[in-house]
Design a protein around this motif. Structure first.
Motif, short mmCIF file in Angstrom:
data_model
loop_
_atom_site.label_atom_id
_atom_site.label_comp_id
_atom_site.label_asym_id
_atom_site.label_seq_id
_atom_site.Cartn_x
_atom_site.Cartn_y
_atom_site.Cartn_z
N GLU A 242 0.85 -1.19 0.00
CA GLU A 242 0.00 0.00 0.00
C GLU A 242 0.88 1.23 0.00
O GLU A 242 2.06 1.16 0.32
CB GLU A 242 -0.94 -0.01 1.21
N GLY A 243 0.26 2.35 -0.39
CA GLY A 243 0.99 3.61 -0.45
C GLY A 243 1.01 4.14 -1.87
O GLY A 243 0.36 3.60 -2.77
N THR A 244 1.77 5.21 -2.05
CA THR A 244 1.88 5.86 -3.35
C THR A 244 3.34 5.85 -3.77
O THR A 244 4.23 6.22 -2.98
CB THR A 244 1.40 7.33 -3.25
N ILE A 245 3.59 5.42 -4.98
CA ILE A 245 4.97 5.37 -5.48
C ILE A 245 5.54 6.78 -5.55
O ILE A 245 4.89 7.71 -6.02
CB ILE A 245 5.02 4.69 -6.87
N LYS A 246 6.77 6.90 -5.04
CA LYS A 246 7.46 8.19 -5.04
C LYS A 246 8.67 8.11 -5.96
O LYS A 246 9.06 7.03 -6.41
CB LYS A 246 7.89 8.55 -3.62
N GLU A 247 9.29 9.25 -6.20
CA GLU A 247 10.51 9.29 -7.00
C GLU A 247 11.65 8.71 -6.18
O GLU A 247 11.75 8.94 -4.97
CB GLU A 247 10.82 10.73 -7.40
N CYS A 248 12.52 7.95 -6.84
CA CYS A 248 13.66 7.33 -6.16
C CYS A 248 14.95 8.02 -6.58
O CYS A 248 15.15 8.30 -7.77
CB CYS A 248 13.72 5.84 -6.53
N ASP A 249 15.83 8.29 -5.60
CA ASP A 249 17.08 8.98 -5.92
C ASP A 249 18.15 8.06 -6.49
O ASP A 249 19.23 8.50 -6.84
CB ASP A 249 17.61 9.74 -4.70
N GLU A 250 17.84 6.75 -6.63
CA GLU A 250 18.83 5.81 -7.17
C GLU A 250 18.54 5.44 -8.63
O GLU A 250 19.37 4.82 -9.28
CB GLU A 250 18.88 4.55 -6.32
N GLY A 251 17.33 5.77 -9.09
CA GLY A 251 16.98 5.42 -10.45
C GLY A 251 15.52 5.72 -10.72
O GLY A 251 14.86 6.40 -9.93
N VAL A 252 15.03 5.19 -11.83
CA VAL A 252 13.66 5.43 -12.27
C VAL A 252 12.84 4.17 -12.02
O VAL A 252 13.21 3.08 -12.46
CB VAL A 252 13.63 5.80 -13.77
N LEU A 253 11.72 4.32 -11.29
CA LEU A 253 10.83 3.20 -11.02
C LEU A 253 9.83 3.04 -12.16
O LEU A 253 9.28 4.03 -12.64
CB LEU A 253 10.07 3.42 -9.71
#
Length: 161
Positions: free
Chosen positions: A96-107
């Motif tokens: 559950e939750g909302t996907i956020k931007e990742c500082d290691e790459g692109v999800l």
């Protein structure tokens, strides 16, 4: 490398509608996974269990909280370039939750078949097949020379490459 230099990590494959949430590693400098597609995960913090590490890393990298997961296997990576790594492999189909931007790459959600056409470690193809076939808990040893897979051993039995 001696076992004392070994690193413990957790990696998790979140599955939804025949696709995995993958991280295209394109943002970190000096990343041994540079430009490869991998699941969310990372190294243990002091005192963490494999499960605690998986839960934390998935949350930190994706913004999602796994509400159900299976501990599917341990993958031992041996390399001529990096210390031995014991990767604890998890699979989840509830979060559950909302996907956020990742500082290691692109999800990105990638269809499982499409993922196999992407730039991934050769050994990942083996454990992705084991995950897809719902093989019970397994031990997989992968030996690399540079980025070339030279040996794979599943539950003590060598695999043909």
């Amino acid at each position: 490398m001696s076992a004392g230099n070994a690193r413990n990590t957790s990696l998790c494959y979140l599955e939804q509608d025949g696709a995995y949430l993958m991280l295209h590693r394109v943002k970190k400098k000096n990343d041994l996974n540079q430009d490869k597609w991998i699941g969310p995960g990372g190294g243990f913090e002091a005192g963490e269990s494999p499960e605690e590490c998986a839960l934390r890393e998935v949350w930190e990298e994706t913004g999602l909280t796994m509400t159900h997961y299976d501990y599917r296997g341990i993958v031992t990576f041996v390399s001529d370039r990096w210390p031995t790594e014991y990767m604890h492999l998890f699979w989840s189909d509830r979060f559950e939750g909302t996907i956020k931007e990742c500082d290691e790459g692109v999800l990105e959600w990638l269809d499982k078949q499409e993922l196999l056409r992407q730039h991934i470690w050769e050994g990942d193809r083996i454990f992705l097949r084991l995950l897809d076939e719902k093989v019970p808990f397994f031990s997989l040893k992968l030996v690399y020379q540079g980025e070339t897979l030279t040996q794979a051993v599943l539950n003590g039995t060598p695999l043909a490459l």
